[in-house]
Scaffold this motif. Structure first.
Motif, PDB file in Angstrom:
ATOM      1  N   ASN A  46       0.893  -1.120   0.293  1.00  0.00           N
ATOM      2  CA  ASN A  46      -0.440  -0.119   0.247  1.00  0.00           C
ATOM      3  C   ASN A  46       0.875   1.345   0.306  1.00  0.00           C
ATOM      4  OD1 ASN A  46      -1.671   2.112   0.473  1.00  0.00           O
ATOM      5  ND2 ASN A  46      -2.820   1.398   1.941  1.00  0.00           N
ATOM      6  N   PRO A  47       1.049   2.041  -1.147  1.00  0.00           N
ATOM      7  CA  PRO A  47       1.318   3.326  -1.308  1.00  0.00           C
ATOM      8  C   PRO A  47       1.255   4.338  -0.037  1.00  0.00           C
ATOM      9  CG  PRO A  47       0.737   2.653  -3.337  1.00  0.00           C
ATOM     10  CD  PRO A  47       0.258   2.213  -2.497  1.00  0.00           C
ATOM     11  N   LEU A  48       0.390   3.853   0.340  1.00  0.00           N
ATOM     12  CA  LEU A  48       0.152   5.379   1.189  1.00  0.00           C
ATOM     13  C   LEU A  48       0.333   4.586   2.698  1.00  0.00           C
ATOM     14  CD1 LEU A  48      -3.699   5.482   0.372  1.00  0.00           C
ATOM     15  CD2 LEU A  48      -1.703   6.718  -0.245  1.00  0.00           C
ATOM     16  N   ALA A  49       0.726   3.459   3.332  1.00  0.00           N
ATOM     17  CA  ALA A  49       2.181   3.310   4.083  1.00  0.00           C
ATOM     18  C   ALA A  49       0.485   2.918   5.459  1.00  0.00           C
ATOM     19  CB  ALA A  49       2.769   4.222   4.694  1.00  0.00           C
ATOM     20  N   GLN A  50      -0.415   2.416   5.326  1.00  0.00           N
ATOM     21  CA  GLN A  50      -1.319   2.088   6.051  1.00  0.00           C
ATOM     22  C   GLN A  50      -1.787   0.780   6.026  1.00  0.00           C
ATOM     23  OE1 GLN A  50      -4.311   4.911   4.029  1.00  0.00           O
ATOM     24  NE2 GLN A  50      -4.117   5.910   5.743  1.00  0.00           N
ATOM     25  N   ILE A  51      -2.544   0.842   6.908  1.00  0.00           N
ATOM     26  CA  ILE A  51      -3.351  -1.021   7.482  1.00  0.00           C
ATOM     27  C   ILE A  51      -4.393  -0.637   7.373  1.00  0.00           C
ATOM     28  CG2 ILE A  51      -1.390  -1.433   8.019  1.00  0.00           C
ATOM     29  CD1 ILE A  51      -1.989  -1.474  10.948  1.00  0.00           C
ATOM     30  N   PRO A  52      -5.112  -2.076   7.648  1.00  0.00           N
ATOM     31  CA  PRO A  52      -4.363  -3.117   6.616  1.00  0.00           C
ATOM     32  C   PRO A  52      -3.904  -2.969   5.346  1.00  0.00           C
ATOM     33  CG  PRO A  52      -7.015  -3.613   6.631  1.00  0.00           C
ATOM     34  CD  PRO A  52      -6.602  -1.942   7.174  1.00  0.00           C
ATOM     35  N   ALA A  53      -3.266  -3.916   4.524  1.00  0.00           N
ATOM     36  CA  ALA A  53      -2.722  -3.802   3.623  1.00  0.00           C
ATOM     37  C   ALA A  53      -3.035  -5.812   3.071  1.00  0.00           C
ATOM     38  CB  ALA A  53      -1.783  -3.409   3.223  1.00  0.00           C
ATOM     39  N   LEU A  54      -3.405  -6.304   2.158  1.00  0.00           N
ATOM     40  CA  LEU A  54      -3.184  -7.258   2.059  1.00  0.00           C
ATOM     41  C   LEU A  54      -2.011  -8.029   0.519  1.00  0.00           C
ATOM     42  CD1 LEU A  54      -4.512 -10.684   2.693  1.00  0.00           C
ATOM     43  CD2 LEU A  54      -6.206 -10.299   0.891  1.00  0.00           C
ATOM     44  N   ILE A  55      -1.305  -8.880   0.456  1.00  0.00           N
ATOM     45  CA  ILE A  55      -1.287  -8.941  -0.461  1.00  0.00           C
ATOM     46  C   ILE A  55      -1.809 -10.920  -0.644  1.00  0.00           C
ATOM     47  CG2 ILE A  55       0.628  -9.842  -1.808  1.00  0.00           C
ATOM     48  CD1 ILE A  55       0.907  -7.005  -1.413  1.00  0.00           C
ATOM     49  N   ASP A  56      -2.670 -11.035  -1.871  1.00  0.00           N
ATOM     50  CA  ASP A  56      -3.702 -12.274  -2.174  1.00  0.00           C
ATOM     51  C   ASP A  56      -2.084 -12.863  -3.109  1.00  0.00           C
ATOM     52  OD1 ASP A  56      -3.527 -11.604  -5.148  1.00  0.00           O
ATOM     53  OD2 ASP A  56      -5.331 -11.066  -5.683  1.00  0.00           O
ATOM     54  N   ASP A  57      -2.889 -14.285  -3.500  1.00  0.00           N
ATOM     55  CA  ASP A  57      -1.786 -14.670  -3.494  1.00  0.00           C
ATOM     56  C   ASP A  57      -0.897 -14.768  -5.048  1.00  0.00           C
ATOM     57  OD1 ASP A  57      -2.153 -16.464  -1.350  1.00  0.00           O
ATOM     58  OD2 ASP A  57      -4.035 -17.580  -2.011  1.00  0.00           O
ATOM     59  N   ASP A  58      -1.510 -13.951  -5.310  1.00  0.00           N
ATOM     60  CA  ASP A  58      -1.210 -13.480  -6.819  1.00  0.00           C
ATOM     61  C   ASP A  58      -0.349 -12.519  -7.025  1.00  0.00           C
ATOM     62  OD1 ASP A  58      -2.790 -15.662  -8.438  1.00  0.00           O
ATOM     63  OD2 ASP A  58      -4.513 -14.081  -8.649  1.00  0.00           O
ATOM     64  N   GLY A  59      -0.292 -11.801  -5.945  1.00  0.00           N
ATOM     65  CA  GLY A  59       0.445 -10.940  -5.684  1.00  0.00           C
ATOM     66  C   GLY A  59      -0.419  -9.188  -6.189  1.00  0.00           C
ATOM     67  N   VAL A  60      -1.912  -9.491  -6.394  1.00  0.00           N
ATOM     68  CA  VAL A  60      -2.042  -8.246  -5.677  1.00  0.00           C
ATOM     69  C   VAL A  60      -2.454  -6.758  -4.789  1.00  0.00           C
ATOM     70  CG1 VAL A  60      -4.841  -7.108  -6.876  1.00  0.00           C
ATOM     71  CG2 VAL A  60      -3.560  -9.273  -8.182  1.00  0.00           C
ATOM     72  N   GLY A  61      -2.368  -6.518  -4.574  1.00  0.00           N
ATOM     73  CA  GLY A  61      -2.692  -5.599  -3.841  1.00  0.00           C
ATOM     74  C   GLY A  61      -3.871  -5.235  -3.072  1.00  0.00           C
ATOM     75  N   TRP A  62      -4.448  -5.339  -1.788  1.00  0.00           N
ATOM     76  CA  TRP A  62      -5.818  -4.775  -1.307  1.00  0.00           C
ATOM     77  C   TRP A  62      -5.569  -4.103   0.158  1.00  0.00           C
ATOM     78  CZ3 TRP A  62      -9.771  -6.878  -4.249  1.00  0.00           C
ATOM     79  CH2 TRP A  62      -9.862  -8.004  -4.736  1.00  0.00           C
ATOM     80  N   THR A  63      -6.485  -3.220  -0.151  1.00  0.00           N
ATOM     81  CA  THR A  63      -6.472  -1.755   0.516  1.00  0.00           C
ATOM     82  C   THR A  63      -8.110  -1.496   1.615  1.00  0.00           C
ATOM     83  OG1 THR A  63      -6.299   0.383  -0.571  1.00  0.00           O
ATOM     84  CG2 THR A  63      -3.647  -1.256   0.302  1.00  0.00           C
TER      85      THR A  63
END
Length: 197
Positions: A46-63
Motif C-alpha cells: 500500500n503506497p499510502l503506508a496504511q493498514i490493513p493491506a493484503l497481498i493476495d496469492d497472485d501478488g495483487v495488493g488490496w487496501t
C-alpha cells in the motif's frame, strides 16, 4: 497471502476477524508492522503506508478494510457476511456508519498524540460529539445480538475500540442495544483472538 496489521488498529482487527470467521487463517501470514515507519514491504503493498493491506496469492495488493473484507467474504467458507441483492444494503449502511464511528475515535487518538499545546479542543469535542451521535444512530438500526454480518461485526468492534481508547465516553447511555450486541460478539473466538492491545 500476506496481511499487514498491528494489534491496535480496529480496521486491521476487522480483517483479522473475517479471516478467522471464514476459515482463511491457514492461507494467510499476519505481518505485524508500524505504519508510521513506512516499512518497504508495507509500502509495496500500500503506497499510502496504511493498514490493513493484503497481498493476495497472485501478488495483487488490496487496501481499505471494507474492500478487503468484501473480497475475503467470497474466498472463504461458511455463510456470507454480506448478503446478495437488496439484502446487502442495510448491512452496508450499518457497516459504513460503524466505520464512521471508528474514524471519529481514530481521529481523537491521533489528535491526542500531538503535543498538548498543539491539540485542538474544538476538533476533539466535535469528534466526540460525532461519535456519540453515531452510536445513537446505530442504536436505531442495531440488529439483534445473534446477527453476524459485516454491519454487526463492524459496529461491535467500533464499540470495543471506543471503550479501549476512551472508556470515559458513555456511549451506552444512547445505545444499550449496541452494548448488548458488543457483549455477544466479544465472546466469539475470532474477537477474543484479536482483542486490541
Amino acid at each position: 497471502m500476506k496481511l499487514f496489521v498491528n494489534s491496535g488498529s480496529p480496521f486491521a482487527r476487522k480483517v483479522r476477524i473475517v479471516l478467522r470467521e471464514k476459515g482463511l487463517m491457514p492461507r494467510v501470514e499476519e505481518c505485524f508492522t508500524v505504519p508510521v515507519d513506512s516499512p518497504d514491504d508495507l509500502v509495496a503493498a500500500n503506497p499510502l503506508a496504511q493498514i490493513p493491506a493484503l497481498i493476495d496469492d497472485d501478488g495483487v495488493g488490496w487496501t481499505d478494510s471494507a474492500v478487503i473484507c468484501h473480497w475475503l467474504d467470497g474466498q472463504g467458507a461458511g455463510a456470507r457476511l454480506l448478503p446478495d441483492g437488496e439484502a446487502a444494503w442495510p448491512v452496508r449502511r450499518l457497516e459504513v456508519l460503524a466505520a464512521g464511528i471508528l474514524e471519529m475515535t481514530v481521529k481523537m487518538v491521533l489528535e491526542n498524540r500531538r503535543p498538548e499545546t498543539e491539540r485542538s479542543p474544538f476538533w476533539l469535542k466535535r469528534w466526540e460529539s460525532n461519535l456519540v451521535r453515531g452510536f445513537a444512530a446505530a442504536e436505531a438500526v442495531c440488529p439483534s445480538p445473534d446477527v453476524f454480518d459485516l454491519g454487526s461485526l463492524t459496529l461491535g468492534l467500533a464499540a470495543t475500540y471506543a471503550d479501549f481508547r476512551y472508556p470515559h465516553i458513555d456511549w451506552r447511555a444512547v445505545a444499550p442495544k449496541v452494548a448488548a450486541l458488543q457483549a455477544q460478539l466479544e465472546k466469539r473466538q475470532s474477537f477474543v483472538d484479536t482483542y486490541p492491545k
